[in-house]
Design a protein around this motif. Sequence first.
Motif, PDB file in Angstrom:
ATOM      1  N   SER A  59       0.812  -1.215   0.000  1.00 26.50           N
ATOM      2  CA  SER A  59       0.000   0.000   0.000  1.00 26.50           C
ATOM      3  C   SER A  59       0.846   1.266   0.000  1.00 26.50           C
ATOM      4  O   SER A  59       0.304   2.359   0.199  1.00 26.50           O
ATOM      5  CB  SER A  59      -0.907  -0.008   1.234  1.00 26.50           C
ATOM      6  OG  SER A  59      -0.127  -0.209   2.405  1.00 26.50           O
ATOM      7  N   GLY A  60       2.152   1.151  -0.236  1.00 25.75           N
ATOM      8  CA  GLY A  60       3.035   2.301  -0.161  1.00 25.75           C
ATOM      9  C   GLY A  60       2.598   3.519  -0.962  1.00 25.75           C
ATOM     10  O   GLY A  60       2.550   4.637  -0.425  1.00 25.75           O
ATOM     11  N   ALA A  65       0.949   9.112  -0.448  1.00 26.36           N
ATOM     12  CA  ALA A  65       0.203  10.269  -0.957  1.00 26.36           C
ATOM     13  C   ALA A  65      -0.363  11.070   0.205  1.00 26.36           C
ATOM     14  O   ALA A  65      -0.437  12.305   0.157  1.00 26.36           O
ATOM     15  CB  ALA A  65      -0.921   9.800  -1.879  1.00 26.36           C
ATOM     16  N   ASP A  66      -0.749  10.358   1.273  1.00 25.05           N
ATOM     17  CA  ASP A  66      -1.290  11.007   2.466  1.00 25.05           C
ATOM     18  C   ASP A  66      -0.200  11.425   3.446  1.00 25.05           C
ATOM     19  O   ASP A  66      -0.251  12.514   4.014  1.00 25.05           O
ATOM     20  CB  ASP A  66      -2.253  10.044   3.168  1.00 25.05           C
ATOM     21  CG  ASP A  66      -3.681  10.567   3.193  1.00 25.05           C
ATOM     22  OD1 ASP A  66      -3.945  11.605   2.556  1.00 25.05           O
ATOM     23  OD2 ASP A  66      -4.530   9.937   3.831  1.00 25.05           O
ATOM     24  N   TYR A 184     -12.270  10.630   0.453  1.00 26.73           N
ATOM     25  CA  TYR A 184     -11.350  10.529  -0.685  1.00 26.73           C
ATOM     26  C   TYR A 184     -10.462   9.293  -0.567  1.00 26.73           C
ATOM     27  O   TYR A 184     -10.282   8.725   0.522  1.00 26.73           O
ATOM     28  CB  TYR A 184     -10.473  11.775  -0.773  1.00 26.73           C
ATOM     29  CG  TYR A 184      -9.444  11.882   0.332  1.00 26.73           C
ATOM     30  CD1 TYR A 184      -8.103  11.576   0.099  1.00 26.73           C
ATOM     31  CD2 TYR A 184      -9.803  12.280   1.622  1.00 26.73           C
ATOM     32  CE1 TYR A 184      -7.157  11.665   1.108  1.00 26.73           C
ATOM     33  CE2 TYR A 184      -8.866  12.371   2.638  1.00 26.73           C
ATOM     34  CZ  TYR A 184      -7.545  12.066   2.374  1.00 26.73           C
ATOM     35  OH  TYR A 184      -6.610  12.140   3.375  1.00 26.73           O
ATOM     36  N   ASP A 185      -9.903   8.898  -1.695  1.00 27.53           N
ATOM     37  CA  ASP A 185      -8.918   7.827  -1.760  1.00 27.53           C
ATOM     38  C   ASP A 185      -7.569   8.469  -2.060  1.00 27.53           C
ATOM     39  O   ASP A 185      -7.386   9.062  -3.124  1.00 27.53           O
ATOM     40  CB  ASP A 185      -9.299   6.830  -2.855  1.00 27.53           C
ATOM     41  CG  ASP A 185      -8.261   5.732  -3.033  1.00 27.53           C
ATOM     42  OD1 ASP A 185      -7.369   5.615  -2.179  1.00 27.53           O
ATOM     43  OD2 ASP A 185      -8.351   4.992  -4.035  1.00 27.53           O
ATOM     44  N   PRO A 186      -6.588   8.399  -1.148  1.00 25.91           N
ATOM     45  CA  PRO A 186      -5.288   9.031  -1.389  1.00 25.91           C
ATOM     46  C   PRO A 186      -4.642   8.589  -2.688  1.00 25.91           C
ATOM     47  O   PRO A 186      -4.002   9.398  -3.375  1.00 25.91           O
ATOM     48  CB  PRO A 186      -4.460   8.603  -0.173  1.00 25.91           C
ATOM     49  CG  PRO A 186      -5.459   8.316   0.893  1.00 25.91           C
ATOM     50  CD  PRO A 186      -6.642   7.757   0.178  1.00 25.91           C
ATOM     51  N   ALA A 187      -4.775   7.318  -3.045  1.00 32.11           N
ATOM     52  CA  ALA A 187      -4.158   6.829  -4.279  1.00 32.11           C
ATOM     53  C   ALA A 187      -4.782   7.486  -5.499  1.00 32.11           C
ATOM     54  O   ALA A 187      -4.101   7.700  -6.512  1.00 32.11           O
ATOM     55  CB  ALA A 187      -4.304   5.310  -4.378  1.00 32.11           C
TER      56      ALA A 187
END
Length: 361
Positions: A59-60, A65-66, A184-187
């Motif tokens: 999940s890096g 991103a976050d 939101y989704d950081p990715a």
Amino acid sequence: MTAWIDGRAVARDEAVAAAATLLAGARSPVFAGLCAEAASVQAAFDLARAIGASLDPASGPSLYADLGALASGGAMTTTPAETRGRADMVLALGAAPWATDLLGEVTADRPVRGRASGKPRALLALGAPGDGAVQHVAYPAGEAGLAAAIGLLRGLVAGRIAGPHPLADLATRLREALYGVILYDPAEIGALGAEMLNGLVKDLNETTRCFALPLGDPHQGRAVAQIAAWSTGQGPRVGFGRGYPEHDPWRFDAGRQAEAGEADAALWLAALPAPLPSWTRIVPTVALLGAPKGDEAQVVIGVGVPGEAFGAALWHPRRAAIAWHEAGAPQPEPVAAAAILADLQARLSSTTTNSERSASC
């Protein structure tokens, strides 16, 4: 059989011995994936510390991103429970939130706590058409993309952009909300989008209440981030090559290390489903998998699936915390990845001790 070496079925003990030999001969091993229960992820950090390996979760990209935005300016976040209980306005960024159950849940009733208690709840969407079955108001992100749209929205909310604009109505709704939540989704929104979003939320809290709610990734990333924090005091991309944890999101990116020829051995931990990256075909790899076929890596060892074969501490999306999950389909004597990792650490410690004794003689 639950273990393989070069595609050949073997006894588990033989595979663990082969894995220990592979890792013992490595100068720069990397542990990746880390998609497992908390105990196994912790065991991976312990083993990495013992042999000088670096770590990088599957999940890096989503996590960093976050984490980059959080490190540079902080964040104001909330939980799904608080969203359901207090929010009179929920803004979904992009397409990812519509793949979750949360939006359907928040539209099923009204807030029951705080200043917005009993008031209607508005559901808004930016950058995706949303679900036609759920009543909402959609706004286009524009050709520049979602991150740019968030930046424009921040400018409108703060009054730095004047005149008519397609997002002006959305800015007004955000300012007028009593308890707004931006999902939101950081990715999906990326590092720039996350930075703009955190700034937008802070600007809104000058006059009202608004919070960000990041979606958890499917690979236990949020749990890994917490385990990394209490194990090293840093983010999950760390290396122990010099005997202490060093955090460097670029340097310890497993894919980059493999492509640059820096990693000479790898351990892929995926007791829960996580796609095996292509670089494991060019780096000698030990794979601990919950549903193995046997040909995924040089050494493959099958392990129990946490939350199914045995009870385990896993990330709980609804609680936004690590929580206990009972076994869904318990097995008589499941072998957890944590036990395999502890066995590897014992074997490698024994090898190191014997080597030191030989050198002293």
